[in-house]
Structures are given as structure tokens and as C-alpha cells.
Write a protein that holds these residues in place. Structure first.
Motif, mmCIF file in Angstrom:
data_model
loop_
_atom_site.group_PDB
_atom_site.id
_atom_site.type_symbol
_atom_site.label_atom_id
_atom_site.label_comp_id
_atom_site.label_asym_id
_atom_site.label_seq_id
_atom_site.Cartn_x
_atom_site.Cartn_y
_atom_site.Cartn_z
ATOM 1 N N MET A 35 0.840 -1.206 0.000
ATOM 2 C CA MET A 35 0.000 0.000 0.000
ATOM 3 C C MET A 35 0.868 1.245 0.000
ATOM 4 S SD MET A 35 -3.296 -0.519 0.138
ATOM 5 C CE MET A 35 -4.590 -0.176 1.320
ATOM 6 N N LYS A 36 0.579 2.129 -0.920
ATOM 7 C CA LYS A 36 1.377 3.347 -1.036
ATOM 8 C C LYS A 36 0.645 4.558 -0.461
ATOM 9 C CE LYS A 36 4.059 1.719 -4.883
ATOM 10 N NZ LYS A 36 4.159 1.622 -6.333
ATOM 11 N N VAL A 37 1.396 5.339 0.276
ATOM 12 C CA VAL A 37 0.825 6.517 0.949
ATOM 13 C C VAL A 37 1.485 7.776 0.396
ATOM 14 C CG1 VAL A 37 0.598 7.704 3.169
ATOM 15 C CG2 VAL A 37 0.434 5.199 3.067
ATOM 16 N N PHE A 38 0.679 8.781 0.117
ATOM 17 C CA PHE A 38 1.233 10.087 -0.227
ATOM 18 C C PHE A 38 0.807 11.074 0.860
ATOM 19 C CE2 PHE A 38 1.912 14.132 -2.213
ATOM 20 C CZ PHE A 38 3.003 13.930 -3.048
ATOM 21 N N ILE A 39 1.755 11.898 1.287
ATOM 22 C CA ILE A 39 1.467 12.873 2.342
ATOM 23 C C ILE A 39 1.475 14.265 1.721
ATOM 24 C CG2 ILE A 39 2.270 13.851 4.536
ATOM 25 C CD1 ILE A 39 3.716 11.113 4.992
ATOM 26 N N LEU A 40 0.408 15.007 1.947
ATOM 27 C CA LEU A 40 0.344 16.372 1.414
ATOM 28 C C LEU A 40 0.163 17.358 2.565
ATOM 29 C CD1 LEU A 40 0.217 18.302 -0.977
ATOM 30 C CD2 LEU A 40 -2.246 17.902 -1.104
ATOM 31 N N ILE A 41 1.077 18.320 2.636
ATOM 32 C CA ILE A 41 1.058 19.326 3.687
ATOM 33 C C ILE A 41 0.716 20.665 3.048
ATOM 34 C CG2 ILE A 41 2.454 20.475 5.464
ATOM 35 C CD1 ILE A 41 2.197 17.460 5.996
ATOM 36 N N THR A 42 -0.226 21.402 3.636
ATOM 37 C CA THR A 42 -0.542 22.715 3.082
ATOM 38 C C THR A 42 -0.154 23.814 4.061
ATOM 39 O OG1 THR A 42 -2.772 22.950 3.999
ATOM 40 C CG2 THR A 42 -2.574 21.683 1.976
ATOM 41 N N GLY A 43 0.252 24.961 3.527
ATOM 42 C CA GLY A 43 0.619 26.096 4.372
ATOM 43 C C GLY A 43 1.629 26.996 3.674
ATOM 44 N N SER A 44 1.245 28.235 3.412
ATOM 45 C CA SER A 44 2.147 29.155 2.711
ATOM 46 C C SER A 44 3.407 29.435 3.508
ATOM 47 C CB SER A 44 1.422 30.479 2.422
ATOM 48 O OG SER A 44 0.370 30.248 1.529
ATOM 49 N N GLU A 45 3.315 29.338 4.845
ATOM 50 C CA GLU A 45 4.503 29.588 5.660
ATOM 51 C C GLU A 45 5.632 28.609 5.337
ATOM 52 O OE1 GLU A 45 1.538 28.581 6.572
ATOM 53 O OE2 GLU A 45 1.470 27.525 8.488
ATOM 54 N N PHE A 46 5.279 27.412 4.852
ATOM 55 C CA PHE A 46 6.319 26.426 4.549
ATOM 56 C C PHE A 46 6.987 26.711 3.200
ATOM 57 C CE2 PHE A 46 3.077 23.953 7.066
ATOM 58 C CZ PHE A 46 3.735 24.123 8.266
ATOM 59 N N VAL A 47 6.185 26.993 2.185
ATOM 60 C CA VAL A 47 6.805 27.238 0.867
ATOM 61 C C VAL A 47 7.499 28.592 0.820
ATOM 62 C CG1 VAL A 47 5.395 25.648 -0.478
ATOM 63 C CG2 VAL A 47 4.606 27.989 -0.151
ATOM 64 N N ASN A 48 7.147 29.486 1.743
ATOM 65 C CA ASN A 48 7.854 30.767 1.803
ATOM 66 C C ASN A 48 9.091 30.703 2.699
ATOM 67 O OD1 ASN A 48 6.018 31.896 0.101
ATOM 68 N ND2 ASN A 48 4.807 32.869 1.710
ATOM 69 N N GLY A 49 9.348 29.538 3.265
ATOM 70 C CA GLY A 49 10.560 29.378 4.070
ATOM 71 C C GLY A 49 10.500 30.082 5.405
ATOM 72 N N LEU A 50 9.297 30.276 5.952
ATOM 73 C CA LEU A 50 9.168 30.997 7.215
ATOM 74 C C LEU A 50 8.981 30.070 8.407
ATOM 75 C CD1 LEU A 50 6.898 33.898 5.923
ATOM 76 C CD2 LEU A 50 9.336 34.003 6.419
ATOM 77 N N LYS A 51 8.719 28.806 8.142
ATOM 78 C CA LYS A 51 8.480 27.887 9.248
ATOM 79 C C LYS A 51 8.923 26.490 8.841
ATOM 80 C CE LYS A 51 4.769 26.871 12.546
ATOM 81 N NZ LYS A 51 3.421 27.281 12.969
ATOM 82 N N LEU A 52 9.558 25.794 9.765
ATOM 83 C CA LEU A 52 10.006 24.426 9.484
ATOM 84 C C LEU A 52 8.807 23.482 9.539
ATOM 85 C CD1 LEU A 52 12.479 22.581 9.004
ATOM 86 C CD2 LEU A 52 12.629 22.307 11.478
ATOM 87 N N GLU A 86 8.630 32.777 -6.431
ATOM 88 C CA GLU A 86 7.521 32.064 -5.803
ATOM 89 C C GLU A 86 7.791 30.566 -5.791
ATOM 90 O OE1 GLU A 86 3.841 32.368 -7.941
ATOM 91 O OE2 GLU A 86 2.977 30.744 -6.746
ATOM 92 N N VAL A 87 7.850 29.985 -4.619
ATOM 93 C CA VAL A 87 7.982 28.528 -4.539
ATOM 94 C C VAL A 87 6.576 27.946 -4.654
ATOM 95 C CG1 VAL A 87 8.629 26.567 -3.093
ATOM 96 C CG2 VAL A 87 10.076 28.605 -3.143
ATOM 97 N N ASN A 88 6.308 27.231 -5.728
ATOM 98 C CA ASN A 88 4.938 26.724 -5.892
ATOM 99 C C ASN A 88 4.778 25.281 -5.441
ATOM 100 O OD1 ASN A 88 6.258 25.623 -8.035
ATOM 101 N ND2 ASN A 88 4.674 26.063 -9.541
ATOM 102 N N GLY A 89 5.826 24.711 -4.887
ATOM 103 C CA GLY A 89 5.686 23.375 -4.332
ATOM 104 C C GLY A 89 7.018 22.819 -3.876
ATOM 105 N N ILE A 90 6.938 21.922 -2.904
ATOM 106 C CA ILE A 90 8.124 21.203 -2.430
ATOM 107 C C ILE A 90 7.774 19.722 -2.498
ATOM 108 C CG2 ILE A 90 9.616 20.737 -0.427
ATOM 109 C CD1 ILE A 90 8.842 23.619 0.565
ATOM 110 N N GLY A 91 8.672 18.936 -3.060
ATOM 111 C CA GLY A 91 8.448 17.495 -3.106
ATOM 112 C C GLY A 91 9.563 16.778 -2.376
ATOM 113 N N ILE A 92 9.206 15.728 -1.660
ATOM 114 C CA ILE A 92 10.222 14.917 -0.975
ATOM 115 C C ILE A 92 10.003 13.475 -1.409
ATOM 116 C CG2 ILE A 92 11.212 14.266 1.253
ATOM 117 C CD1 ILE A 92 9.776 16.727 2.467
ATOM 118 N N VAL A 93 11.032 12.858 -1.969
ATOM 119 C CA VAL A 93 10.889 11.473 -2.426
ATOM 120 C C VAL A 93 12.052 10.627 -1.945
ATOM 121 C CG1 VAL A 93 9.526 11.863 -4.513
ATOM 122 C CG2 VAL A 93 12.011 12.073 -4.612
#
Lengths: 398, 398
Positions: A1-18, B35-42
Motif C-alpha cells: 500500500m502506497k501513501v502520499f502525504i500532502l502538507i498545506t501552508g504558505s509559511e512552509f513554501v515561503n521558508g518561514l516555518k520548518l 515564488e515557490v509553488n511546491g516542495i516534493g520529498i521522495v
């Protein structure tokens, strides 16, 4: 079984929060024998979220989305899932009632923003939120035999809800798929060389030492690997649990009925602070003296003025007198001390940056270790504190 | 310009290691107006890496891949890029020569594994690795006007190489796109309420307080927002730089020429340890006493036995005597103290979990603050240490 994890939040893609939620979710999946085939992190952008949901459902069996379930206009996860899987949102009546009741007890009104948090896709199963108001859900897509899970991004809500979701999907049981060895006193390169014939080994270095993770899908092979690794690097292992050195040392002190005190200079209280981290430490930690100035070393610990003058504050002799002094002052069974140059300044020709003397005293003997550790100031201090704690472990664990 | 960040490493998708490189890369992109429009981790899986590369190049203008440039069979990034963009790999002759020279100086031989690390796609520009042997590269795809960047995963190599890559792509200049306010003494919900009319505000709570990040693509609008926020929450702001409270306090102590000592119980040395974190702190931190046991409070700090008997160790009176005692003992200008119940045990009917008394003494006056902070043991201690440092800041900053 394969799992994909999707995280949403502009703070992450803008590099403001780990971003840390994916680590927890990935670990939970991994320990249940599931394969995480990708993690995606996107901003609060309807198009991007939908794109990733569709992509993930194409590639994986289970999609877990964390974040975007609140009531503000940035919270788009419900709508994105609705669009992506083509199922409309309904109110979870029971959950809405429970929210209303909570609000009433608090004397607050039900706003549209809060109400939004009780919605889920038609036909999905609710994941109750034990902390907040946003409901989570598991939606099975019968036609393709896949599942979409949505949980909030707040860690205290996300964690129990992810566990619950796995349970609802029939993955309650955790497998023994990994084992940890935490080592101190050996370099990553040396371990790498010693274990290079074993696959599924991950090394993680820090000033606290090198952690060895070993993994295998099969319990039998995992056990074999663990035995081999233990034989090869066992001398350097301070624990095979996911705990810190201070907990290992704390357990030993408790078990042996010993009390401890510290006399710190370079580490500035880090050693005693780490010992006190552990609940119940008041039964064995008596006191710590941070004698950062020479006056404090002399006046409080009784280090001799002559020793400082003759050998310098950073010396074998001063480390010795500090350890003995604090033990005398506090009346503990054992004591540790340190004095050194953490940097970035303070080095001299004879005394390089990173030079430290670490003392241990138990009444029968006093030993002082000389070490040089190069690195950033706080890494040096962390290393020295780890060295001192390990010195206790080695001495009293015998 | 849209940027996609791709991180490779099985340790991340298996939940065995926290992924931090994407934060750095995202921040660097954000600060350059991209603009970072996505981060992928594989994981280290050829098919998955290729899939993400193609997807990213479809959606974005710049793809930055971190990880998988080493010489082992798990290192697949070069081959994956080769396949995905259809350009063959060649050896970077100059880089290979420099590797050979380094190895020769070290008396080591060139292995196939090391040699692999000098390869890059035909027509790409080398990014020199200032630390290790793996070469990075920028490959411009002329036909679609997009760029692929590859850098190693080792942070000390990745960081300078990412900066260099942005420079090579013509994005050297950083813009002022964000501003930080670090606050203490006000709840996240209150700030949220006070700033809800301002967009681009991100709040980040911890026991150390609430950090406010404010962002805007336009410097003019950013400045306006900053002014408004400063007016509304300025009273709670301890710094507008990305530094810790101990640095703010350290600068103040230095500026005013004051020395400090601490008498800690619940925090177990955390306050003094944080003060000592700052380079140059030896000019103002004299000593810290961690008087964890009652005996240490009495014998070292001179707290009266009667006070402990009458009021208990966790009391206004004992915090007062601790602060005054350590100031007397060490002869510093000011001192702080704390005594409390960090949990998980130790609470009584009168004294709830999280109750703390925090003292401040400067010779002219002694003040003691009573606080109750609920939370996990180490969060409580972090909060109390922050409170004590803030107390110094408020008192001497006046």
C-alpha cells in the motif's frame, strides 16, 4: 500500500516555518508497513492543492492531507478535495451539535467560520478532533479503492487523528521495522566503514553523537542486522531506545541511589539543565554551580587562586578542583565539572579553540579528560555536556 | 518566476529524519522575490525522482534538486535528471582534476564512486562544492527556457551552493520581503485579533512567545504594515531581529555595564545556560547557582530554613531570598531567581502544576512575579526562563 502525504501552508513554501508534520505521519505509516512514495508541500493555493491531490491519488492508495481545515479563507483543503474527487461537502450534524454545545458552555456564539469546520465530503467517516473544532475525515473512493484522509495542521490535533485514521483504515498494528542505536565517542565515518556491508542503515550525526537507524521490512532480517551491529559498535552505544543521554544517566543514578552535582564553566549550566530535564530528577540532582568567572570558581567552589594563576582557568588542575569543590560543597556522591574555550574567541597559542577539561569525582578518585572539539560555540557546549554525562554513565554503570 | 524544490532521501519518506533543507532553499527563493509553488520529498527511487522532475519542470520555471549527488548506488539524482531532460552526463574534467589533486595530497586513490561525483549533464554550468567532492550544476533548458539546479543534501555543502546557483541564474539580490517581531507576554489569539485586518501575517507560537512574520512583495507596503503592527503590539516586542531573548538581554547588560547572576530551581540552569549561549557573555555573566534541593537553597544561597518551612520551597519569599542570596554571594549588579513546579508531579492543593515565582533583584529593590504556565515539563521551564530574561530586559532597559 502506497501513501502520499500532502502538507498545506504558505509559511512552509515561503521558508518561514520548518515543516515537521510530515515526519510524524511518515513514521506512523512506515511503522505500519506502508510505503510513503512521496511528500508534497504546497501553499494555501486552491489550484496547487488540487493538482497535488489528483497527482497523489493517481500514484498512491492512501492520501493524507494535513492542514487547511480551519475556518478562515486560507483554509482550502475541504474545497480542494471536493473538487478533486467530485463529492460535495455536507455538515456533520453530530459534530456541529457538539461544537454548539461547547461554545454555549463557553458563552460564545457559533460563527460562520466555526461552522465551516464541521463540514466533510459526503459519505466520509468522521475523525473526531480531541483538541480543537475542525473535524477530520476518511473518505473511501469505492470506484478506485483508494482513500483520502484529512487532518488539521496543529500538531496536538494532527497526531492523535492520524493514528485514528490508520486504525480506521485497518492499520492499527505497528510492526517492528526499525531499531535505533545511539552512540557517543565514535565518528560517523568510522561507523559507516564498519557497517557498509549492511543495507537499510541510516546514520544521523550531531554533537550528541551518531545515531544509527537500522530498518528492514522483515522482522527476522531486522533482528539479524541488529545483532551484527550490536556486536560491532556496541561499545559506543549508550542506549537502544529513543531517549536522551540524560535519561540514561538519570535511570542509572536512581537505580544506584546516587546523588550528583555539577560545576560548570564553559557549558554554563547545560549539564545540570539537561539532568533536570528528566521528571523525577529532584531525587538525585542536588545542585549545580555555574562558575563562569574566576571569582566564582575561587569564592564558591574553593578553587585555589594559585592553580588558576599557575595553570590558567582552562586546565586539568582547575577542572579537578572544580569537581572536588562542588562535591564537597553539596555533599553529593558524585560530581562532574568542565572548563574550556567554547569560542569564538579566547584561544591562545597553547590552548586552542575547543579545548576542554572535563572532571569526574566520586570520593574515591577524580579523573580529568582533555578533549578538543571544533565547531560552532553551542555545538561545542552540547558536545562537552554529552561527554560529561557519558563520563557519569561509564563510571557508575560499571 | 516559479520555483519547485525537490528533496531526495529515503530517510525522509520513512520518517527517520527531519527534512530541513527545503526550509533554507525556500527562504532563499522567497527573499529573492521568487515564488515557490511546491516542495516534493521522495525516496531514493529512480522512478519517483524522475516523475517529480518531470512534474516540476511542467509546473515551474526553476527546479532545485537537493540530495542524491554522492557516489553510492542510492545516489540517483544525476541519472534521473539525465533521463528526465534527455541530456547525457559527461565528466567535468577540471573538477575531476581538482578531486584527483586533493586525493593525492591526502594519499588516497581515486575510486569509481568518487569519480561519479564529477559528472554533470552536457552543457551545464558547474557549481563548485566548497566542502565536499560532489559537484553541483545549473542546466538551462534553452528550448523551454527553464532551469534545473542540482546540489548535494549535506547542509554545509548545500547552503553556499544554493546561494551560488541563484546568483548564476541572475537572482543575487535579496529583497526586503519580510519583517519579524518577536513578542512575549501576549497570546497568539490576542495578536490574531489585533492584526486580523492585515494580510501576509504569519504567527508562530512557542513557550518563548509569539513571533510575528509580516510579508509583502512590495517594500512600500511591507513598511506600512510594519509600522501599523509596531504601533499595535510594540509593547510586547522584545526584538525586531531574528535573534533570541538572551542576545537582547546580553546586549543590554553589556551596554549598561552590568553583571548578572542567577539562582535557579525549576529551570535547573536553563537561564544561565541561555545567557552563556551568547559569545562574549563572560564579561557580564558571573555565576549561576542551581539550587535544586532545599539543602542547596539553604547552604549555598542562604535561604532561611524557616521561610522554607513556613511558606514552602515554591513561594514568593523563597524566590526573593534566592535572588538576594545569589546577588550577595556573587557580588553582581543584578540577579534573577525562580522556584516552581514544572511537573508532571509535585502539585498540591494550594500549589497547582506550573506555578512559579520568579525573582529579580538589583540592590535597590527585589520584585517577585507569580505565574502559572500549563504545559509539558520542558515547555514550562523554557517559558519560565524566557520570563526571567524578559524581566531583566524590562528592568534594565528602562
Amino acid at each position: 500500500m502506497k501513501v502520499f502525504i500532502l502538507i498545506t501552508g504558505s509559511e512552509f513554501v515561503n521558508g518561514l516555518k520548518l515543516e515537521k508534520n510530515s515526519l510524524f505521519i511518515a513514521r506512523e505509516a512506515f511503522e505500519r508497513g506502508l510505503e510513503v512514495n512521496g511528500i508534497g508541500i504546497v501553499g494555501d493555493d486552491m489550484y496547487q492543492i488540487q493538482y497535488f491531490i489528483k497527482m497523489a491519488l493517481d500514484k498512491s492508495d492512501i492520501l493524507i492531507v494535513s492542514g487547511g481545515l480551519g475556518g478562515t479563507q486560507d483554509d482550502l483543503t475541504r474545497e480542494a478535495i471536493q473538487e478533486a474527487i467530485g463529492v460535495h461537502l455536507i455538515y456533520d450534524r453530530e459534530w456541529l451539535e457538539s461544537i454548539k454545545k461547547t461554545l454555549k458552555d463557553q458563552g460564545r456564539a457559533l460563527t460562520d467560520e466555526i461552522k465551516k469546520m464541521a463540514r466533510l465530503p459526503y459519505g466520509s467517516k468522521r475523525i473526531e478532533n480531541p483538541v480543537g473544532k475542525a473535524v477530520g475525515f476518511v473518505k473511501i473512493l469505492d470506484d478506485v479503492n483508494k482513500a483520502v484522509v484529512a487532518v488539521p495542521g496543529v500538531p496536538s490535533e494532527m497526531k492523535p487523528m492520524v493514528k485514528k485514521a490508520f486504525e480506521m483504515l485497518g492499520f492499527k498494528e505497528k510492526l517492528k521495522r526499525s531499531h535505533i542505536f545511539r552512540t557517543f565517542g565514535i565518528q560517523e565515518l568510522e561507523i559507516d566503514e564498519m557497517l557498509k556491508d549492511i543495507d537499510g542503515v541510516i546514520l544521523n550525526s550531531s554533537p550528541k553523537g551518531v545515531d544509527i537507524f537500522v530498518t528492514d521490512r522483515e522482522a527476522f532480517f531486522l533482528k539479524n542486522k541488529v545483532d551484527v551491529i550490536r556486536e560491532r559498535v556496541g561499545d559506543y552505544v549508550y542506549t537502544e531506545e529513543d531517549i536522551e543521554m540524560e535519561e540514561v544517566v538519570g535511570r542509572l543514578l536512581k537505580e544506584k541511589g546516587l546523588t550528583v552535582s555539577t560545576a560548570e564553566s564553559s557549558t554554563g549550566g547545560l549539564i545540570v539543565s539537561r539532568l533536570v530535564n528528566i521528571p523525577g530528577s529532584s531525587s538525585y540532582v542536588m545542585a549545580g554551580i555555574v562558575s563562569y568567572s574566576n571569582e566564582a570558581k575561587i569564592n564558591i567552589l574553593g578553587v585555589s587562586k594559585e592553580s588558576i594563576k599557575k595553570f590558567g582557568a582552562v586546565s586539568d588542575q582547575v577542572a579537578r578542583e572544580m569537581a572536588e569543590g562542588v562535591r564537597r560543597l553539596t555533599g553529593t556522591d558524585i560530581s562532574v565539572s568542565d572548563t574550556g574555550i567554547a569560542g569564538p574567541t579566547g584561544a591562545t597559542e597553547d590552548k586552542p579553540l575547543g579545548l576542554h577539561y572535563i572532571g569526574y569525582c566520586d570520593g574515591e578518585k577524580t579523573e580529568v579528560h582533555r578533549i578538543v572539539y571544533k565547531g560552532e560555540r553551542n555545538d561545542v557546549r552540547l558536545y562537552v555536556s554529552q561527554y560529561a554525562l557519558n563520563l557519569i554513565r561509564i563510571n557508575i554503570g560499571r
